[in-house]
Design a protein around this motif. Sequence first.
Motif, PDB file in Angstrom:
ATOM      1  N   UNK A   1     -51.387 -23.812  22.366  1.00 46.57           N
ATOM      2  CA  UNK A   1     -51.680 -24.714  21.250  1.00 46.57           C
ATOM      3  C   UNK A   1     -53.071 -24.450  20.665  1.00 46.57           C
ATOM      4  N   UNK A   2     -54.034 -24.121  21.527  1.00 47.54           N
ATOM      5  CA  UNK A   2     -55.370 -23.783  21.032  1.00 47.54           C
ATOM      6  C   UNK A   2     -55.317 -22.516  20.188  1.00 47.54           C
ATOM      7  N   UNK A   3     -54.522 -21.540  20.620  1.00 44.53           N
ATOM      8  CA  UNK A   3     -54.350 -20.324  19.828  1.00 44.53           C
ATOM      9  C   UNK A   3     -53.717 -20.644  18.482  1.00 44.53           C
TER      10      UNK A   3
ATOM     11  N   UNK B   1     -55.240 -18.548  25.660  1.00 42.13           N
ATOM     12  CA  UNK B   1     -55.418 -18.506  24.203  1.00 42.13           C
ATOM     13  C   UNK B   1     -55.733 -17.090  23.742  1.00 42.13           C
ATOM     14  N   UNK B   2     -56.581 -16.391  24.478  1.00 44.41           N
ATOM     15  CA  UNK B   2     -56.957 -15.023  24.113  1.00 44.41           C
ATOM     16  C   UNK B   2     -55.762 -14.094  24.145  1.00 44.41           C
ATOM     17  N   UNK B   3     -54.931 -14.218  25.162  1.00 46.83           N
ATOM     18  CA  UNK B   3     -53.747 -13.358  25.285  1.00 46.83           C
ATOM     19  C   UNK B   3     -52.798 -13.591  24.116  1.00 46.83           C
ATOM     20  N   UNK B   4     -52.563 -14.851  23.777  1.00 44.98           N
ATOM     21  CA  UNK B   4     -51.669 -15.177  22.659  1.00 44.98           C
ATOM     22  C   UNK B   4     -52.218 -14.618  21.353  1.00 44.98           C
ATOM     23  N   UNK B   5     -53.508 -14.783  21.125  1.00 44.10           N
ATOM     24  CA  UNK B   5     -54.117 -14.285  19.890  1.00 44.10           C
ATOM     25  C   UNK B   5     -54.127 -12.757  19.849  1.00 44.10           C
ATOM     26  N   UNK B   6     -54.318 -12.110  20.998  1.00 44.10           N
ATOM     27  CA  UNK B   6     -54.280 -10.643  21.052  1.00 44.10           C
ATOM     28  C   UNK B   6     -52.895 -10.134  20.665  1.00 44.10           C
ATOM     29  N   UNK B   7     -51.860 -10.758  21.213  1.00 44.68           N
ATOM     30  CA  UNK B   7     -50.488 -10.366  20.880  1.00 44.68           C
ATOM     31  C   UNK B   7     -50.231 -10.577  19.385  1.00 44.68           C
TER      32      UNK B   7
END
Length: 298
Positions: free
Chosen positions: A71-73, A183-189
Amino acid sequence: MNAFLALVAVLGVSASGPLMAAIAAPALAIAFWRNAAATALLAPWAAARSRTELSTLGARHVALTVLSGVLLAGHFAAWVTSLQLTSVAAATALVSTQVVWVVAIDRVLGERPSGAMLLGCGVAVAGVLVVTGIDLTLSTRALVGDLLAVLGGACAAGYLVCGRAVRTRLSTTGYTAACYGTCSVVLLVAALATGASLVGFPLEVWLLLAAVTVSAQLLGHSLLNHLLAVMSPTVISLLLLLEVPGAALLAAVFLGQSPAWGVYAGLGLILAGLAVVVRGRRSDAASSGADPAVPPPA
């Protein structure tokens, strides 16, 4: 002490808008690097101090931690992108609807908001509108940006509600490291899937990314995550409304931009709304014998 931490957190997130507006990089890159950098800084500390609590976390709280990161992503992806599609005033006003979403989510979960809470939230949101003005453009591009800002507010509300539940079991360090990492992983993808550039920026961009990471991520969001243990998501959301006049006042101090009278009027309304909600919660807690500082169990 909590009031001081809240003040530092508000000042930290208030610097987010002006800093991100100056970063010449894709929205997903800005969102990714501020979370990835914060994760890199917090992970060693979390591994040393929070390893036991993280390893013994139940499945429900693990799921809530992952959901809060997702959700933060979503919040960052939608919010930063909306700033590039619609006016800053419209995006700021619409993302501030997160306090309305928090009240709605709590209602769905069975917590009936008091009249004082609804009144305070209404007054505070009115203060945001006074600061920003009603600036909704009817172009397709601006409409998409407006909708993304609303989505960003909804995601931020869900992030806070999930965080309240997890913070009953995890320390600030453990929770923020796990949340920012997810959050970082989701945004990287998302960045890789959309072809957004993540590298190759000039030194100025990297310095601005470092500044927004320290101010908005570490001193802003991380302190708010800490306060979730002693404040409800509704109160945190109302505190975040102070980001709107806060950014204007910071611009006045550091950039010499004199704020309009509406900034001061809006600030007064936001503070009044916050006071109404806090006073109402204390009255409700006194009548029920509960601690007004501690949010209800999740």
